[in-house]
Design a protein around this motif. Structure first.
Motif, PDB file in Angstrom:
ATOM      1  N   ASP A   1     -13.071  -1.109   0.841  1.00  0.00           N
ATOM      2  CA  ASP A   1     -13.391   0.200   1.414  1.00  0.00           C
ATOM      3  C   ASP A   1     -12.768   1.236   0.489  1.00  0.00           C
ATOM      4  O   ASP A   1     -11.557   1.409   0.464  1.00  0.00           O
ATOM      5  CB  ASP A   1     -12.815   0.309   2.829  1.00  0.00           C
ATOM      6  N   PRO A   2     -13.595   1.934  -0.282  1.00  0.00           N
ATOM      7  CA  PRO A   2     -13.045   2.858  -1.271  1.00  0.00           C
ATOM      8  C   PRO A   2     -12.154   3.927  -0.641  1.00  0.00           C
ATOM      9  O   PRO A   2     -11.174   4.353  -1.254  1.00  0.00           O
ATOM     10  CB  PRO A   2     -14.289   3.487  -1.912  1.00  0.00           C
ATOM     11  N   VAL A   3     -12.470   4.325   0.575  1.00  0.00           N
ATOM     12  CA  VAL A   3     -11.691   5.396   1.206  1.00  0.00           C
ATOM     13  C   VAL A   3     -10.268   4.926   1.502  1.00  0.00           C
ATOM     14  O   VAL A   3      -9.304   5.666   1.305  1.00  0.00           O
ATOM     15  CB  VAL A   3     -12.381   5.899   2.489  1.00  0.00           C
ATOM     16  N   ILE A   4     -10.137   3.688   1.960  1.00  0.00           N
ATOM     17  CA  ILE A   4      -8.803   3.136   2.208  1.00  0.00           C
ATOM     18  C   ILE A   4      -7.976   3.178   0.925  1.00  0.00           C
ATOM     19  O   ILE A   4      -6.800   3.554   0.933  1.00  0.00           O
ATOM     20  CB  ILE A   4      -8.921   1.681   2.731  1.00  0.00           C
ATOM     21  N   GLN A   5      -8.593   2.838  -0.179  1.00  0.00           N
ATOM     22  CA  GLN A   5      -7.867   2.834  -1.457  1.00  0.00           C
ATOM     23  C   GLN A   5      -7.517   4.245  -1.898  1.00  0.00           C
ATOM     24  O   GLN A   5      -6.409   4.499  -2.380  1.00  0.00           O
ATOM     25  CB  GLN A   5      -8.698   2.123  -2.524  1.00  0.00           C
ATOM     26  N   LEU A   6      -8.465   5.164  -1.749  1.00  0.00           N
ATOM     27  CA  LEU A   6      -8.198   6.553  -2.138  1.00  0.00           C
ATOM     28  C   LEU A   6      -7.105   7.161  -1.266  1.00  0.00           C
ATOM     29  O   LEU A   6      -6.238   7.890  -1.749  1.00  0.00           O
ATOM     30  CB  LEU A   6      -9.480   7.391  -2.033  1.00  0.00           C
ATOM     31  N   GLN A   7      -7.134   6.852   0.022  1.00  0.00           N
ATOM     32  CA  GLN A   7      -6.140   7.427   0.935  1.00  0.00           C
ATOM     33  C   GLN A   7      -4.731   6.943   0.605  1.00  0.00           C
ATOM     34  O   GLN A   7      -3.759   7.676   0.807  1.00  0.00           O
ATOM     35  CB  GLN A   7      -6.502   7.073   2.387  1.00  0.00           C
ATOM     36  N   ARG A   8      -4.620   5.727   0.131  1.00  0.00           N
ATOM     37  CA  ARG A   8      -3.295   5.264  -0.254  1.00  0.00           C
ATOM     38  C   ARG A   8      -2.783   6.062  -1.454  1.00  0.00           C
ATOM     39  O   ARG A   8      -1.592   6.372  -1.556  1.00  0.00           O
ATOM     40  CB  ARG A   8      -3.322   3.772  -0.626  1.00  0.00           C
ATOM     41  N   MET A   9      -3.692   6.382  -2.347  1.00  0.00           N
ATOM     42  CA  MET A   9      -3.252   7.100  -3.552  1.00  0.00           C
ATOM     43  C   MET A   9      -2.950   8.569  -3.284  1.00  0.00           C
ATOM     44  O   MET A   9      -2.041   9.130  -3.912  1.00  0.00           O
ATOM     45  CB  MET A   9      -4.311   6.950  -4.644  1.00  0.00           C
ATOM     46  N   THR A  10      -3.670   9.203  -2.389  1.00  0.00           N
ATOM     47  CA  THR A  10      -3.414  10.627  -2.166  1.00  0.00           C
ATOM     48  C   THR A  10      -2.051  10.866  -1.519  1.00  0.00           C
ATOM     49  O   THR A  10      -1.526  11.971  -1.600  1.00  0.00           O
ATOM     50  CB  THR A  10      -4.516  11.291  -1.311  1.00  0.00           C
ATOM     51  N   TYR A  11      -1.478   9.851  -0.907  1.00  0.00           N
ATOM     52  CA  TYR A  11      -0.102   9.994  -0.415  1.00  0.00           C
ATOM     53  C   TYR A  11       0.813  10.478  -1.534  1.00  0.00           C
ATOM     54  O   TYR A  11       1.729  11.282  -1.301  1.00  0.00           O
ATOM     55  CB  TYR A  11       0.413   8.659   0.126  1.00  0.00           C
ATOM     56  N   TYR A  12       0.572   9.992  -2.732  1.00  0.00           N
ATOM     57  CA  TYR A  12       1.455  10.302  -3.861  1.00  0.00           C
ATOM     58  C   TYR A  12       1.104  11.614  -4.552  1.00  0.00           C
ATOM     59  O   TYR A  12       1.826  12.053  -5.444  1.00  0.00           O
ATOM     60  CB  TYR A  12       1.437   9.156  -4.877  1.00  0.00           C
ATOM     61  N   LEU A  13       0.004  12.223  -4.166  1.00  0.00           N
ATOM     62  CA  LEU A  13      -0.384  13.498  -4.770  1.00  0.00           C
ATOM     63  C   LEU A  13       0.322  14.648  -4.062  1.00  0.00           C
ATOM     64  O   LEU A  13       0.505  14.595  -2.850  1.00  0.00           O
ATOM     65  CB  LEU A  13      -1.893  13.696  -4.660  1.00  0.00           C
ATOM     66  N   PRO A  14       0.718  15.663  -4.818  1.00  0.00           N
ATOM     67  CA  PRO A  14       1.389  16.798  -4.174  1.00  0.00           C
ATOM     68  C   PRO A  14       0.417  17.590  -3.268  1.00  0.00           C
ATOM     69  O   PRO A  14      -0.766  17.510  -3.423  1.00  0.00           O
ATOM     70  CB  PRO A  14       1.858  17.640  -5.352  1.00  0.00           C
TER      71      PRO A  14
END
Lengths: 206, 206
Positions: A193-206
């Motif tokens: 699920d691409p969204v699950i993967q993207l959501q994990r990464m945006t945690y680290y974005l300011p």
DNA sequence: TAGATTGTTAATCGATTAACAATC
DNA sequence: TAGATTGTTAATCGATTAACAATC
């Protein structure tokens, strides 16, 4: 007892296999070491040696690993010495992309059947295959002894399709539906699920 | 110090968010408990409570969690309160599928730009978007302050595209190319390779 | 041989779980 | 109130790493 090798170890073996194949085919290399492989993959050399040690001794002190030999051994461990016929369920945009993807070849899998419930898609040709009516799915899977399936249907159909696949003997399922699926013990399931993967990464974005 | 919350915890939050959204939207539920959520996801209730406790106290003894409140909090934690504009690189079959996928909506992402290097694809309409020449990629990403990208190009282009994306400020990359990519510290990368997932599962098949 | 690298051990590090006081 | 469930602690469990003898 099934196997006491940790699943997290099993999950790294395909990564090793992919990089080894790349070393051999793209770069024409014959030998490598746990250090080199680890550096290329961002994994410690100790971890690579420990992972492999669960299955045997594949290297030589001083010289490391013979790449083609290790590839062969990993293929045996992962049961990739023959190609698995895969049933693809769902012939939408994503099913289309999977049907045309040539990345399965020489890596142990062949999409051999595609099913959909949409009358406008049934009969359509995709790559080498014809989209079949999903009502034929059970019969084909049983007759062909298919054990591996990929689900590319909308979320609200995914559990029903899963249940039907499991009922006729499918034991490994890769699902692209954005939903948790319930499967009985003994059936492996994996999600994309691409969204699950993207959501994990945006945690680290300011 | 960046953050001492384990990445494995961060990785579960989107799963919780997805199931909570499902509980609220599909089933009209108002409240849930760590026990119910865990049962639905195959995760222990203790782990869910522990994961959430890294970020605050979101539940009430006796009654559990108010679903919409917890959804809101998880969105804040994961930086999903605004939608991220996403650049999609690669307009082949997979790019096509991603461009038409509506699963990004309301989950924090919007594919806003699509790039390809194939003259026959440049100018083509995909869903609401027009495929742009990949030579324009850097300019657009800088001007639009794009931080998130999805790579759907062949393996042999993936590292070059990655380097170019990182050079103009992209910090989160989801790659569908079947290859390990090198990125500098501070850039998050996530992979989706169906073969890697299938190969892990066939280990367990007889 | 000398240098390199394995496979393995033991120590360290990190994640999960069971249990329960607190309290809604 | 009584029952239910949280947040947290401490114990358990599991994974990673550093180090090195063995040896190619």
């Amino acid at each position: 007892m099934t196997s006491d090798i940790p699943d997290i170890v099993i999950g790294r073996l395909p990564i090793y296999l992919r990089e080894l194949t790349r070393l051999a085919e793209e770069e024409g290399r014959i030998n490598t070491s746990s250090h080199e492989l680890g550096k290329r993959l961002g994994i410690s050399s100790a971890q690579i040696r420990k992972d492999l040690s669960h299955f045997g001794e594949f290297g030589k002190q001083g010289t490391g690993y013979h790449i083609n030999y290790l590839i062969e051994k990993l293929r045996e461990i992962l049961h990739l010495t023959n190609e698995w016929d895969v049933a693809l369920v769902g012939a939408g945009y994503l099913g289309h992309a999977l049907a045309h993807y040539h990345g399965f070849e020489h890596r142990g899998f062949r999409i051999s059947w595609i099913f959909d419930n949409d009358p406008t898609k049934i009969g359509e040709q995709m790559d080498q295959l014809i989209v079949l009516d999903v009502t034929k799915m059970e019969q084909v899977i049983q007759e062909q002894h298919i054990k591996v399936a990929v689900i590319a249907v909308p979320a609200n159909y995914a559990q029903e399709i899963t249940d039907r696949l499991v009922a006729v003997g499918v034991r490994s399922i890769l699902s692209y539906a954005p939903i948790h699926l319930n499967v009985p013990r003994g059936v492996e399931i994996s999600y994309s699920d691409p969204v699950i993967q993207l959501q994990r990464m945006t945690y680290y974005l300011p």
